[in-house]
Design an enzyme around this catalytic site. Sequence first.
Site, PDB file in Angstrom:
ATOM      1  N   GLU A  16      -4.912  -6.097 -11.427  1.00 37.42           N
ATOM      2  CA  GLU A  16      -4.185  -4.827 -11.604  1.00 37.42           C
ATOM      3  C   GLU A  16      -3.727  -4.690 -13.049  1.00 37.42           C
ATOM      4  O   GLU A  16      -3.243  -5.646 -13.643  1.00 37.42           O
ATOM      5  CB  GLU A  16      -2.972  -4.807 -10.661  1.00 37.42           C
ATOM      6  CG  GLU A  16      -2.166  -3.528 -10.772  1.00 37.42           C
ATOM      7  CD  GLU A  16      -1.215  -3.323  -9.593  1.00 37.42           C
ATOM      8  OE1 GLU A  16      -1.638  -3.530  -8.441  1.00 37.42           O
ATOM      9  OE2 GLU A  16      -0.051  -2.972  -9.848  1.00 37.42           O
ATOM     10  N   GLY A 108       5.389   6.464  -3.886  1.00 38.91           N
ATOM     11  CA  GLY A 108       6.141   6.328  -5.138  1.00 38.91           C
ATOM     12  C   GLY A 108       7.633   6.345  -4.861  1.00 38.91           C
ATOM     13  O   GLY A 108       8.076   6.771  -3.788  1.00 38.91           O
ATOM     14  N   ALA A 127       3.154   8.702   2.076  1.00 38.28           N
ATOM     15  CA  ALA A 127       1.804   8.392   1.581  1.00 38.28           C
ATOM     16  C   ALA A 127       0.749   8.860   2.578  1.00 38.28           C
ATOM     17  O   ALA A 127      -0.331   9.319   2.193  1.00 38.28           O
ATOM     18  CB  ALA A 127       1.685   6.891   1.333  1.00 38.28           C
TER      19      ALA A 127
HETATM   20  P1  FAD Z   1       4.994   5.147   2.506  1.00 39.72           P
HETATM   21  O1  FAD Z   1       3.791   4.583   3.177  1.00 39.72           O
HETATM   22  O2  FAD Z   1       5.181   6.631   2.575  1.00 39.72           O
HETATM   23  O3  FAD Z   1       6.282   4.401   3.105  1.00 39.72           O
HETATM   24  C1  FAD Z   1       7.557   4.537   2.480  1.00 39.72           C
HETATM   25  C2  FAD Z   1       8.667   4.372   3.514  1.00 39.72           C
HETATM   26  O4  FAD Z   1       8.607   5.462   4.446  1.00 39.72           O
HETATM   27  C3  FAD Z   1       8.568   3.107   4.369  1.00 39.72           C
HETATM   28  O5  FAD Z   1       9.873   2.657   4.633  1.00 39.72           O
HETATM   29  C4  FAD Z   1       7.880   3.568   5.648  1.00 39.72           C
HETATM   30  O6  FAD Z   1       8.247   2.749   6.768  1.00 39.72           O
HETATM   31  C5  FAD Z   1       8.421   4.992   5.787  1.00 39.72           C
HETATM   32  N1  FAD Z   1       7.448   5.886   6.416  1.00 39.72           N
HETATM   33  C6  FAD Z   1       6.123   5.959   6.161  1.00 39.72           C
HETATM   34  N2  FAD Z   1       5.542   6.895   6.944  1.00 39.72           N
HETATM   35  C7  FAD Z   1       6.527   7.428   7.698  1.00 39.72           C
HETATM   36  C8  FAD Z   1       6.562   8.441   8.682  1.00 39.72           C
HETATM   37  N3  FAD Z   1       5.456   9.095   9.062  1.00 39.72           N
HETATM   38  N4  FAD Z   1       7.771   8.763   9.247  1.00 39.72           N
HETATM   39  C9  FAD Z   1       8.907   8.120   8.866  1.00 39.72           C
HETATM   40  N5  FAD Z   1       8.922   7.134   7.933  1.00 39.72           N
HETATM   41  C10 FAD Z   1       7.744   6.803   7.358  1.00 39.72           C
HETATM   42  N6  FAD Z   1       4.634   2.840  -7.352  1.00 39.72           N
HETATM   43  C11 FAD Z   1       4.318   3.630  -8.404  1.00 39.72           C
HETATM   44  O7  FAD Z   1       5.140   4.468  -8.799  1.00 39.72           O
HETATM   45  N7  FAD Z   1       3.117   3.540  -9.045  1.00 39.72           N
HETATM   46  C12 FAD Z   1       2.161   2.673  -8.656  1.00 39.72           C
HETATM   47  O8  FAD Z   1       1.084   2.627  -9.258  1.00 39.72           O
HETATM   48  C13 FAD Z   1       2.450   1.805  -7.555  1.00 39.72           C
HETATM   49  N8  FAD Z   1       1.527   0.907  -7.104  1.00 39.72           N
HETATM   50  C14 FAD Z   1       1.804   0.160  -5.993  1.00 39.72           C
HETATM   51  C15 FAD Z   1       0.810  -0.719  -5.500  1.00 39.72           C
HETATM   52  C16 FAD Z   1       1.052  -1.505  -4.377  1.00 39.72           C
HETATM   53  C17 FAD Z   1      -0.041  -2.408  -3.856  1.00 39.72           C
HETATM   54  C18 FAD Z   1       2.325  -1.455  -3.729  1.00 39.72           C
HETATM   55  C19 FAD Z   1       2.612  -2.328  -2.537  1.00 39.72           C
HETATM   56  C20 FAD Z   1       3.318  -0.597  -4.215  1.00 39.72           C
HETATM   57  C21 FAD Z   1       3.070   0.223  -5.328  1.00 39.72           C
HETATM   58  N9  FAD Z   1       4.017   1.115  -5.837  1.00 39.72           N
HETATM   59  C22 FAD Z   1       3.726   1.928  -6.912  1.00 39.72           C
HETATM   60  C23 FAD Z   1       5.360   1.196  -5.213  1.00 39.72           C
HETATM   61  C24 FAD Z   1       5.437   2.226  -4.065  1.00 39.72           C
HETATM   62  O9  FAD Z   1       5.227   3.524  -4.562  1.00 39.72           O
HETATM   63  C25 FAD Z   1       6.825   2.103  -3.411  1.00 39.72           C
HETATM   64  O10 FAD Z   1       6.935   0.860  -2.764  1.00 39.72           O
HETATM   65  C26 FAD Z   1       7.260   3.242  -2.486  1.00 39.72           C
HETATM   66  O11 FAD Z   1       8.648   3.043  -2.193  1.00 39.72           O
HETATM   67  C27 FAD Z   1       6.546   3.299  -1.150  1.00 39.72           C
HETATM   68  O12 FAD Z   1       5.267   3.729  -1.266  1.00 39.72           O
HETATM   69  P2  FAD Z   1       4.263   3.733   0.018  1.00 39.72           P
HETATM   70  O13 FAD Z   1       3.018   4.344  -0.434  1.00 39.72           O
HETATM   71  O14 FAD Z   1       4.225   2.405   0.645  1.00 39.72           O
HETATM   72  O15 FAD Z   1       5.071   4.766   0.970  1.00 39.72           O
END
Ligand code: FAD
Length: 283
Positions: A16, A108, A127
């Site tokens: 990465e 994010g 997401a």
């Molecule tokens: P989601 O999947 O949306 O989950 C976030 C929260 O919402 C969780 O608590 C989940 O349980 C809850 N949730 C999900 N779906 C639902 C639903 N349908 N109803 C109710 N609750 C729900 N951040 C950056 O800014 N830039 C990057 O390039 C970046 N790269 C990353 C790469 C990896 C491999 C990882 C693990 C994280 C990265 N992050 C990055 C951080 C990430 O954006 C944060 O951890 C963010 O808080 C959560 O993103 P997510 O896509 O997991 O969110």
Amino acid sequence: MIKDYFHKNRPVYSLEVFPPKQDTDITSIYDSLDKFKELHPHFISVTYGAGGTTSENTFAIASYIQNQCGIEALTHLTCAAIPDKLFLTNFLTNLYRNGIRNILGLRGDQPRGMSDEQFASRYYEHASDLIADIKDAYPFSVAGACYPEIHQEAASLEEDVAHLKIKVDKGVDFLITQLFYDNEAFFRFLDKARSTGIDIPVLPGLMPIMTAGQVKNIIELSGCAIPDHLRHAIDKYRDSPADLKKAGLDYTKQQMDDLLAHGVDGIHLYSMNKVETAKYIFD
Ligand code: FAD
């Protein structure tokens, strides 16, 4: 496409990188990528600033990885940076027309400078909402994030994995985990995910601790636990940076060996533009 590697080339190894800050010279990242190429990773992912500040450079760097290095590029994209559907469509079209076929769809976190109100009214809430529209637009190989030690906003592993299942069902092809140092936490998470019907590949994400100062940041950002034996090594070598760095790298190597011995789908190394780190671990 990256998703095909999980059938043909297991275990899959990936790195990465992040775009350099806007006021720094971008040359160094291209020099690093030329060296990363010699390690023959299956793919290299490029982070995206939550507020969209890195958008152009994320795209340029991903394009270089894909088209100049000949390595699959995985472009990160966050909901927080997407004002409307047109922005998404144009971003995806730029990727697709430039040969990039892989995207990591993320929510994010709230960017600095964005009010609570603005963040709360973002166009895509989760997401999974973003991933559904990515899948509708082009046939990308789509990755999602997951959290062996639970996402910081989730109440329990059960709740977090239930949400993860919704995301996977929207079309995620493979998952990459948040960094962790306790392999048992990863195995517990994987068992839970599998028993919930999540059967796509999961890449464990590893990041060596190289300085004592890093520890606080890592815990704050990821919420992960530092096992006692790693913490003891950090304390022991606190005043000896070279020994601490070696202990951190060796810990990650041992973690990787143990994960591979358990038959994991591959290893994602949070190499963070550091060629020497990646070389030490992957050589
Ligand atoms: P989601 O999947 O949306 O989950 C976030 C929260 O919402 C969780 O608590 C989940 O349980 C809850 N949730 C999900 N779906 C639902 C639903 N349908 N109803 C109710 N609750 C729900 N951040 C950056 O800014 N830039 C990057 O390039 C970046 N790269 C990353 C790469 C990896 C491999 C990882 C693990 C994280 C990265 N992050 C990055 C951080 C990430 O954006 C944060 O951890 C963010 O808080 C959560 O993103 P997510 O896509 O997991 O969110």
